[in-house]
Design a protein around this motif. Sequence first.
Motif, short mmCIF file in Angstrom:
data_model
loop_
_atom_site.label_atom_id
_atom_site.label_comp_id
_atom_site.label_asym_id
_atom_site.label_seq_id
_atom_site.Cartn_x
_atom_site.Cartn_y
_atom_site.Cartn_z
N UNK A 1 0.82 -1.22 0.00
CA UNK A 1 0.00 0.00 0.00
C UNK A 1 0.85 1.26 0.00
N UNK A 2 2.02 1.18 0.66
CA UNK A 2 2.86 2.37 0.76
C UNK A 2 3.57 2.70 -0.56
N UNK A 3 3.42 1.82 -1.55
CA UNK A 3 4.04 2.07 -2.85
C UNK A 3 3.08 2.69 -3.86
N UNK A 4 1.91 3.17 -3.37
CA UNK A 4 1.04 3.95 -4.22
C UNK A 4 1.76 5.26 -4.57
N UNK A 5 1.85 5.58 -5.84
CA UNK A 5 2.59 6.76 -6.27
C UNK A 5 1.70 7.66 -7.15
N UNK B 1 -10.39 11.05 0.21
CA UNK B 1 -9.04 10.67 0.59
C UNK B 1 -8.99 10.35 2.08
N UNK B 2 -8.18 9.39 2.45
CA UNK B 2 -8.04 9.06 3.88
C UNK B 2 -6.77 9.66 4.46
N UNK B 3 -6.86 10.09 5.73
CA UNK B 3 -5.71 10.69 6.40
C UNK B 3 -4.53 9.74 6.52
N UNK B 4 -4.81 8.44 6.56
CA UNK B 4 -3.73 7.45 6.65
C UNK B 4 -2.77 7.54 5.47
N UNK B 5 -3.23 8.12 4.35
CA UNK B 5 -2.36 8.28 3.18
C UNK B 5 -1.17 9.18 3.49
N UNK B 6 -1.28 9.95 4.57
CA UNK B 6 -0.20 10.88 4.90
C UNK B 6 1.00 10.16 5.50
N UNK B 7 0.88 8.87 5.82
CA UNK B 7 2.03 8.12 6.36
C UNK B 7 3.08 7.82 5.29
N UNK B 8 2.72 7.22 4.14
CA UNK B 8 3.75 6.98 3.12
C UNK B 8 3.95 8.23 2.26
N UNK B 9 5.20 8.62 2.01
CA UNK B 9 5.51 9.85 1.26
C UNK B 9 4.92 9.83 -0.15
N UNK B 10 5.10 8.72 -0.87
CA UNK B 10 4.59 8.66 -2.25
C UNK B 10 3.08 8.81 -2.31
N UNK B 11 2.40 8.21 -1.33
CA UNK B 11 0.94 8.30 -1.30
C UNK B 11 0.49 9.73 -1.03
N UNK B 12 1.25 10.44 -0.21
CA UNK B 12 0.96 11.84 0.07
C UNK B 12 1.00 12.66 -1.23
N UNK B 13 2.01 12.39 -2.05
CA UNK B 13 2.13 13.09 -3.33
C UNK B 13 0.99 12.72 -4.28
N UNK B 14 0.57 11.46 -4.22
CA UNK B 14 -0.56 11.01 -5.04
C UNK B 14 -1.84 11.73 -4.61
N UNK B 15 -2.02 11.88 -3.32
CA UNK B 15 -3.16 12.58 -2.71
C UNK B 15 -3.23 14.01 -3.25
#
Length: 333
Positions: A136-140, A157-171
């Motif tokens: 999941x943390x490899x979502x880019x 969007x879910x706040x948990x996406x803020x844990x992995x850096x790549x997912x944050x950028x995707x968000x």
Amino acid sequence: MAEAKYDVLAIGNAIFDVLVRADEKFLVDHGMTKGSMTLIDEVRAAAIYRDMGPATQMSGGSAANTIVGVASFGGRAAYVGKVKQDQIGGLYTHDIRAAGVAFDTRPATGGPATGCSYILITGDGERTMNTYLGAAQDLTPDDIEPAAIAASRIVYLEGYLWDPKNAKDAFVKAATIAHGAGREVALTLSDSFCVDRYRGEFLELMRERTVDLVFANEAELHSLYQTSDFDAALAQLRKDVKLAVVTRSEKGCMVASNDGVVAVPAFSIERLVDTTGAGDLFASGFLFGLVRNAGFENAARLGALAAAEVIQHIGARPQISLKELAKQNGLPV
């Protein structure tokens, strides 16, 4: 504005849920903070799995639970999340598609396994989550398909996406595309511990209008503004975001907008079994109500109905059609 293909498109950490009943001693023995969501590694995941009892397993993740709820109401639903091309990833993909959700994110062929969350449910229905993010943390940002985002009425969007850096950028990419297409962006704060980690960034997302709608529960609201004064926190929330919904368990919810605050009661239940997914399913009903132009009060009632259904059984997915349940309760679908 172009006609929307989807009512709601959700982006989140694709996590396979493993739910098990446990007593307080199990939590203490394993050093868990009751009611929290803790990120764990593969070794810790294996240790918890070894010690726990029989489990219920299903595809999960906060935003995934919400989008399955939207589909159950009859909404046109899509999901973006990363799994690996492994056995659990295959189960996850089949499960969410079978629920009526479009899921086209390319699975990872290498790297860590599909993410799992070990959810311990105590006798009072409280859930304690231990999450191995895995693939999941490899979502880019490359996993964000601009056409699908632009064709969605609301991007959630879910706040948990803020844990992995790549997912944050995707968000951030998804929010930018959505607003460029004249769409709305919603965010759930996910967890008070998540808010503790990213308070400043969440406030910035709200104040810069990266998000239009925020979902929070009482604990998350208090954490966001670092105050125990509910009314003061709610007043500040109204200043910081266009629309917000604060859920208050059995006390119902408050819908806060520029026009004022509307209080909506919770639906009564026969028995509390498992609170996993209560907030996720509340969001599904509210979002569905919004895209159906049902008004804030009816949207909140749809959310309350979905939350009441999901907390009366194990697991974070509805066990009956939410559309039919809404009809039975005289709510607009």
